[in-house]
Design a protein around this motif. Structure first.
Motif, PDB file in Angstrom:
ATOM      1  N   ALA A   1     118.114  93.708  65.812  1.00 19.68           N
ATOM      2  CA  ALA A   1     119.252  94.623  65.661  1.00 19.68           C
ATOM      3  C   ALA A   1     120.320  94.360  66.716  1.00 19.68           C
ATOM      4  N   LEU A   2     119.895  93.864  67.867  1.00 13.16           N
ATOM      5  CA  LEU A   2     120.817  93.698  68.991  1.00 13.16           C
ATOM      6  C   LEU A   2     121.849  92.597  68.773  1.00 13.16           C
ATOM      7  N   GLN A   3     121.650  91.775  67.738  1.00 14.00           N
ATOM      8  CA  GLN A   3     122.643  90.736  67.442  1.00 14.00           C
ATOM      9  C   GLN A   3     123.861  91.288  66.684  1.00 14.00           C
ATOM     10  N   PHE A   4     123.764  92.528  66.223  1.00 12.32           N
ATOM     11  CA  PHE A   4     124.842  93.146  65.446  1.00 12.32           C
ATOM     12  C   PHE A   4     125.591  94.199  66.264  1.00 12.32           C
ATOM     13  N   ASP A   5     126.893  94.331  65.988  1.00 11.36           N
ATOM     14  CA  ASP A   5     127.671  95.414  66.590  1.00 11.36           C
ATOM     15  C   ASP A   5     127.261  96.747  65.990  1.00 11.36           C
ATOM     16  N   ARG A   6     126.917  96.711  64.689  1.00  7.61           N
ATOM     17  CA  ARG A   6     126.530  97.905  63.939  1.00  7.61           C
ATOM     18  C   ARG A   6     125.375  97.571  63.019  1.00  7.61           C
ATOM     19  N   ILE A   7     124.457  98.516  62.891  1.00 10.43           N
ATOM     20  CA  ILE A   7     123.394  98.389  61.895  1.00 10.43           C
ATOM     21  C   ILE A   7     123.477  99.605  60.989  1.00 10.43           C
ATOM     22  N   LEU A   8     122.890  99.480  59.809  1.00 10.46           N
ATOM     23  CA  LEU A   8     122.811 100.601  58.885  1.00 10.46           C
ATOM     24  C   LEU A   8     121.365 101.065  58.819  1.00 10.46           C
ATOM     25  N   LEU A   9     121.185 102.360  58.736  1.00  6.93           N
ATOM     26  CA  LEU A   9     119.848 102.920  58.534  1.00  6.93           C
ATOM     27  C   LEU A   9     119.982 104.215  57.764  1.00  6.93           C
TER      28      LEU A   9
ATOM     29  N   VAL B   1     112.852  98.398  61.344  1.00  6.58           N
ATOM     30  CA  VAL B   1     112.959  96.951  61.118  1.00  6.58           C
ATOM     31  C   VAL B   1     113.933  96.653  59.983  1.00  6.58           C
ATOM     32  N   PRO B   2     114.463  95.426  59.944  1.00  2.00           N
ATOM     33  CA  PRO B   2     115.345  95.072  58.827  1.00  2.00           C
ATOM     34  C   PRO B   2     114.617  95.225  57.494  1.00  2.00           C
ATOM     35  N   VAL B   3     115.369  95.569  56.446  1.00  4.37           N
ATOM     36  CA  VAL B   3     114.753  95.746  55.125  1.00  4.37           C
ATOM     37  C   VAL B   3     114.253  94.420  54.568  1.00  4.37           C
TER      38      VAL B   3
ATOM     39  N   ASP C   1     112.190  96.141  44.915  1.00  5.40           N
ATOM     40  CA  ASP C   1     112.608  95.600  46.208  1.00  5.40           C
ATOM     41  C   ASP C   1     112.651  96.645  47.310  1.00  5.40           C
ATOM     42  N   GLY C   2     112.651  97.918  46.975  1.00  6.30           N
ATOM     43  CA  GLY C   2     112.649  98.978  47.973  1.00  6.30           C
ATOM     44  C   GLY C   2     114.000  99.653  48.152  1.00  6.30           C
ATOM     45  N   TYR C   3     113.949 100.792  48.820  1.00  5.08           N
ATOM     46  CA  TYR C   3     115.133 101.617  49.030  1.00  5.08           C
ATOM     47  C   TYR C   3     116.165 100.928  49.916  1.00  5.08           C
ATOM     48  N   GLY C   4     115.702 100.258  50.960  1.00  2.00           N
ATOM     49  CA  GLY C   4     116.618  99.606  51.887  1.00  2.00           C
ATOM     50  C   GLY C   4     117.387  98.461  51.252  1.00  2.00           C
ATOM     51  N   VAL C   5     116.702  97.683  50.416  1.00  2.00           N
ATOM     52  CA  VAL C   5     117.370  96.580  49.723  1.00  2.00           C
ATOM     53  C   VAL C   5     118.420  97.149  48.769  1.00  2.00           C
ATOM     54  N   GLU C   6     118.085  98.281  48.133  1.00  2.00           N
ATOM     55  CA  GLU C   6     119.057  98.940  47.264  1.00  2.00           C
ATOM     56  C   GLU C   6     120.300  99.338  48.063  1.00  2.00           C
ATOM     57  N   ALA C   7     120.098  99.898  49.248  1.00  2.00           N
ATOM     58  CA  ALA C   7     121.233 100.302  50.083  1.00  2.00           C
ATOM     59  C   ALA C   7     122.072  99.086  50.465  1.00  2.00           C
TER      60      ALA C   7
ATOM     61  N   HIS D   1     119.663  91.729  56.612  1.00  2.00           N
ATOM     62  CA  HIS D   1     119.200  91.662  58.001  1.00  2.00           C
ATOM     63  C   HIS D   1     119.876  92.715  58.873  1.00  2.00           C
ATOM     64  N   GLN D   2     120.958  93.316  58.356  1.00  2.00           N
ATOM     65  CA  GLN D   2     121.726  94.312  59.105  1.00  2.00           C
ATOM     66  C   GLN D   2     121.382  95.746  58.675  1.00  2.00           C
ATOM     67  N   VAL D   3     120.614  95.886  57.596  1.00  2.00           N
ATOM     68  CA  VAL D   3     120.198  97.196  57.101  1.00  2.00           C
ATOM     69  C   VAL D   3     118.733  97.390  57.489  1.00  2.00           C
TER      70      VAL D   3
END
Length: 169
Positions: A131-139, A75-77, A41-47, A56-58
């Motif tokens: 991303a703009l729909q969230f107060d915070r995103i993870l990356l 972009v979102p994972v 699934d990838g690194y981002g999905v793991e996170a 959608h927030q990572v």
């Protein structure tokens, strides 16, 4: 669930966190035990899974080549990057994924840990407008198992980036 900490100097320090500290931007760091098991699934999905965040927030960081320059797409994972939309966002006719070795060399990070922040070579950066729909995103914070939580507006400002619809659902 991973460990969360406020940005304490030196704690989990990477070029990405150093850039944010110098800019005076608030952020949080999140650490989790990275595993190579089940990486389909990838690194981002793991996170997202290990830290308990919605996919959608990572966000993941990808590097593309327009022929005249390399650009970074964030972009979102949960989605794929639309290369045509990325090219349009930076005024190019087309884009293709950059070779992973080039991405690692120019970013200074390893695949799965590439952050749009603190890269060795600064590139134009486009953040998916979702991303703009969230107060915070993870990356990625610059290494596998290390993420940064940041307000998308702060990310845009620090990177002098633009927001555009570059994710394909």
């Amino acid at each position: 669930m991973g460990k969360k900490s406020k940005n304490e100097k030196g704690k989990g320090s990477t070029p990405a966190t150093v850039q944010l500290e110098k800019a005076g931007v608030p952020f949080e760091t999140y650490e989790y035990e990275h595993s190579n098991d089940h990486m389909d699934d990838g690194y981002g999905v793991e996170a997202a899974t290990k830290l308990g965040f919605d996919e959608h927030q990572v966000f993941k960081t990808l590097m593309a080549d327009t022929g005249s320059e390399r650009v970074v797409g964030v972009v979102p994972v949960s989605v794929h990057m639309d290369l045509k939309a990325l090219a349009a966002a930076v005024g190019a006719k087309k884009a293709s994924m950059a070779d992973p070795k080039v991405a690692m060399r120019e970013s200074g990070y390893v695949v799965g840990g590439i952050s749009p922040l603190g890269q060795k070579v600064h590139h134009k950066t486009v953040l998916d407008e979702s991303a703009l729909q969230f107060d915070r995103i993870l990356l990625s914070g610059g290494k596998r198992g290390f993420s940064i939580g940041i307000a998308p507006e702060d990310l845009l400002k620090v990177l002098n980036a633009v927001a555009a619809p570059i994710g394909t659902w």
